[in-house]
Design an enzyme around this catalytic site. Structure first.
Site, PDB file in Angstrom:
ATOM      1  N   LYS A   8       0.138   1.817   1.433  1.00 49.31           N
ATOM      2  CA  LYS A   8       1.312   2.675   1.670  1.00 49.31           C
ATOM      3  C   LYS A   8       1.738   3.254   0.324  1.00 49.31           C
ATOM      4  O   LYS A   8       2.143   2.524  -0.573  1.00 49.31           O
ATOM      5  CB  LYS A   8       2.447   1.859   2.289  1.00 49.31           C
ATOM      6  CG  LYS A   8       3.660   2.687   2.683  1.00 49.31           C
ATOM      7  CD  LYS A   8       4.721   1.800   3.322  1.00 49.31           C
ATOM      8  CE  LYS A   8       5.853   2.644   3.894  1.00 49.31           C
ATOM      9  NZ  LYS A   8       6.583   3.399   2.856  1.00 49.31           N
ATOM     10  N   ASP A  55       3.836   5.369  -2.478  1.00 44.79           N
ATOM     11  CA  ASP A  55       5.226   5.674  -2.803  1.00 44.79           C
ATOM     12  C   ASP A  55       5.289   7.080  -3.375  1.00 44.79           C
ATOM     13  O   ASP A  55       5.324   7.282  -4.589  1.00 44.79           O
ATOM     14  CB  ASP A  55       5.754   4.648  -3.819  1.00 44.79           C
ATOM     15  CG  ASP A  55       7.245   4.761  -4.034  1.00 44.79           C
ATOM     16  OD1 ASP A  55       7.925   5.376  -3.200  1.00 44.79           O
ATOM     17  OD2 ASP A  55       7.742   4.233  -5.053  1.00 44.79           O
ATOM     18  N   GLU A  81       3.560  -0.418  -2.751  1.00 46.60           N
ATOM     19  CA  GLU A  81       4.686  -0.388  -1.813  1.00 46.60           C
ATOM     20  C   GLU A  81       4.438  -1.178  -0.543  1.00 46.60           C
ATOM     21  O   GLU A  81       5.357  -1.773   0.006  1.00 46.60           O
ATOM     22  CB  GLU A  81       5.027   1.063  -1.469  1.00 46.60           C
ATOM     23  CG  GLU A  81       6.312   1.175  -0.661  1.00 46.60           C
ATOM     24  CD  GLU A  81       6.697   2.612  -0.375  1.00 46.60           C
ATOM     25  OE1 GLU A  81       7.783   2.818   0.186  1.00 46.60           O
ATOM     26  OE2 GLU A  81       5.918   3.528  -0.695  1.00 46.60           O
TER      27      GLU A  81
END
Length: 304
Positions: free
Chosen positions: A20, A22, A162
């Site tokens: 994921k 950022d 993240e």
């Protein structure tokens, strides 16, 4: 297509798992060698990213979904690094910032290729086509995917990334839809909130030092706390300029703001969204909050 929050990483052969990122989500549309980059709310943001706007496949027609990222001084993707670039529209400023803060486009989905709409095909097939474009030597990168979601969750936590996004391999792509075929889990306790007011620096009446933020709910904008950490220098000036035209005579919060926070506050129209890091979730008030940046790609309605 947007991912749904989850409290666990799914298991099984029907999923793959990605880091994921950022960063800033964009759709990138290339037609006849000309690139248009669109933010989540449909704004054209191509001017902000001159280092990414040159299509790596020349005039080949395609539409991709991805995340613009930049690295902080620890070599970790960090949204705060991007905030100095994402609002820029003047070409000379954008070019200068591109040299100072180079960006990378992490391309994680292919939605159109050579004029053919791919959104109705399963993710596994779209992914194979994406990997076949061979973008590895360009500013556009195709991030790795993993079969073992728990392994990736542990690794991203150790590396300070993240979190993880898990995607069902049979999923079709649906624009402007939040789907349970895509699930996201974040390590950081970061959230987006709406600014309802600002407080001045002690001893002044006009120098922004802290924000009062809230959470949109069915009952209205509920107060979640005051945030001063992370707001210094140029950031404070940028926030003050953005909030100045939004002055209100009374509090926009649906509930009562504690007097210690309300005293001396300038109230503003609740339209500006900001990212806040906090220690712990599930509390009525943010704990040790830290300002991370303005989210021009989000509206208060996106948080409801």
């Amino acid at each position: 297509m947007l991912a749904t929050h989850t409290d666990h990483v799914p298991v099984g052969e029907g999923w793959h798992h990605e880091v994921k990122w950022d960063g800033v989500r964009v759709l990138v549309d290339v037609v006849d060698g000309r690139t248009r980059m669109l933010s989540r709310n449909g704004n054209v943001v191509t001017a902000a990213w001159p280092d990414l706007a040159e299509p790596p496949l020349g005039e080949r027609d395609l539409l991709v979904d991805g995340e613009v990222i930049a690295l902080n001084d620890r070599g970790i993707p960090d949204f705060r690094v991007l905030q100095h670039r994402m609002h820029v529209r003047k070409a000379s400023d954008a070019t200068r910032l591109a040299e100072q803060i180079p960006a990378t486009l992490m391309v994680f989905d292919l939605l159109r290729l050579d004029g053919e709409d791919l959104t109705g095909r399963p993710l596994a097939e779209r992914r194979r086509l994406l990997e076949g474009l061979e973008l590895s030597e360009t500013r556009w990168q195709v991030p790795a995917v993993y079969d073992d979601g728990q392994m990736l969750w542990d690794a991203t936590g150790q590396q300070g990334l993240e979190g993880v996004v898990s995607k069902r391999l049979t999923s079709r792509y649906r624009f402007d839809t939040r789907s349970k075929d895509w699930l996201k889990r974040a390590h950081r306790h970061r959230g987006s909130f709406v600014v309802g007011g600002w407080r001045p620096q002690v001893g002044t009446s006009d120098r922004l030092a802290a924000l009062l933020v809230g959470e949109p709910t069915a009952e209205g904008l509920l107060y979640r706390g005051r945030v001063g950490s992370g707001i210094t220098g140029a950031t404070a000036r940028m926030l003050q300029e953005r909030l100045a035209p939004l002055h209100l005579a009374a509090s926009p919060f649906a509930d009562e703001v504690p007097r210690v926070d309300a005293l001396g506050t300038t109230w503003v129209e609740p339209v500006v969204v900001v990212d806040i890091d906090t220690h712990g979730l599930g509390y009525d008030r943010l704990r040790q909050p830290s300002f991370q940046g303005v989210r021009t790609d989000l509206t208060p309605e996106d948080l409801s």
